[in-house]
Design an enzyme around this catalytic site. Structure first.
Site, PDB file in Angstrom:
ATOM      1  N   GLY A  90     134.347  34.301  23.594  1.00  0.00           N
ATOM      2  CA  GLY A  90     133.149  33.045  23.622  1.00  0.00           C
ATOM      3  C   GLY A  90     131.883  33.953  22.409  1.00  0.00           C
ATOM      4  O   GLY A  90     131.307  35.217  23.071  1.00  0.00           O
ATOM      5  N   GLY A  93     123.995  31.547  24.000  1.00  0.00           N
ATOM      6  CA  GLY A  93     122.605  31.708  23.864  1.00  0.00           C
ATOM      7  C   GLY A  93     122.234  33.011  25.076  1.00  0.00           C
ATOM      8  O   GLY A  93     121.575  33.394  24.853  1.00  0.00           O
ATOM      9  N   VAL A  97     130.809  36.691  25.928  1.00  0.00           N
ATOM     10  CA  VAL A  97     131.752  37.163  26.287  1.00  0.00           C
ATOM     11  C   VAL A  97     133.144  37.008  25.718  1.00  0.00           C
ATOM     12  O   VAL A  97     133.572  37.815  25.380  1.00  0.00           O
ATOM     13  CB  VAL A  97     132.384  35.387  27.484  1.00  0.00           C
ATOM     14  CG1 VAL A  97     133.093  35.275  28.469  1.00  0.00           C
ATOM     15  CG2 VAL A  97     131.211  34.834  27.610  1.00  0.00           C
ATOM     16  N   ASP A 205     121.862  22.854  33.169  1.00  0.00           N
ATOM     17  CA  ASP A 205     123.139  23.219  31.518  1.00  0.00           C
ATOM     18  C   ASP A 205     124.400  22.013  31.954  1.00  0.00           C
ATOM     19  O   ASP A 205     124.650  23.474  31.271  1.00  0.00           O
ATOM     20  CB  ASP A 205     122.974  24.179  31.050  1.00  0.00           C
ATOM     21  CG  ASP A 205     123.002  24.089  29.535  1.00  0.00           C
ATOM     22  OD1 ASP A 205     122.943  23.089  29.294  1.00  0.00           O
ATOM     23  OD2 ASP A 205     123.366  25.429  29.288  1.00  0.00           O
TER      24      ASP A 205
END
Length: 220
Positions: A90, A93, A97, A205
């Site tokens: 992935g 921001g 990964v 988040d």
């Protein structure tokens, strides 16, 4: 960049670097055979060679970071310390990964490489390290385990367990979630947050992109 692609790039580089300056352009034209993306990468290697000397045996992330810009696959097949990078898992921001293999302990894991904009800011990097140390002490089935936060050749990374499955966001795009399933997801998320809060950690988040659903029903 897949290993085969990187191999082609370095092979052409090794040949073109032996050419005189006024012969390189024509040699590149013949060797790359119209592949402009490949030619640009070889030209980047040449630029690094001309400014830094013989670096081609260094890891790609250390030798030519510009090769990674806009090309997260450039590290596939490379090593970062004891971790072999196998695939892109992935991009976000907080960095890229990767699915990686820990050759020291023989296990797959998620390896997040932190962007230069973060590691260049000592305050941000210090806060991340403190949060990672605190989070690594948590032991809960709904919290992703942090194995290590480290640095190799100025590349900072966070190694965590690799979660098989999909994000809650991906699941939501496929259609409505049954009420009892939605409640179960929320309960597991709340359970994880309660443990984190008791340890003094506030997750700032929480969103569907940051919630993983495993095939066995566990939420991370």
């Amino acid at each position: 960049m897949h290993p085969e692609r990187w191999q082609s790039c370095t092979e052409i580089f090794n040949e073109v670097v032996e050419q005189s300056a006024n012969e390189r352009a024509a040699f590149l034209e013949r060797s790359c055979d119209g592949d402009e993306a490949l030619r640009r990468k070889v030209e980047l290697l040449l630029k690094y060679h001309d400014t830094s000397g013989d670096f081609i045996k260094s890891p790609a992330f250390e030798a030519a970071p510009e090769l990674l810009a806009g090309d997260p696959e450039a590290l596939i097949g490379q090593h970062l310390g004891c971790y072999r990078i196998d695939a892109v898992a992935g991009v976000g921001g907080m960095g890229v990964v990767y699915l990686a293999w820990d050759e020291r302990l023989g296990r797959k894991l998620a390896l997040k490489l932190l962007p230069q904009s973060m590691v260049a800011n000592e305050a941000k990097l210090g806060r991340l390290k403190r949060e990672a140390r605190t989070a690594s002490a948590l032991n809960h089935p709904n919290i992703v385990t942090i194995h290590e936060i480290g640095e190799v050749d100025s590349t900072h990374y966070v190694a965590t367990e690799f979660i098989e499955g999909t994000t809650l966001r991906e699941r939501m795009t496929k259609g409505p979630i049954l009420p009892n399933h939605a409640v179960e997801i929320a309960a597991q998320v709340a359970s994880a947050l309660c443990v984190a809060h008791r340890a003094g950690i506030v997750h700032r988040d929480i969103k569907p992109e940051n919630i993983m659903l495993r095939p066995d029903g566990y939420v991370k």
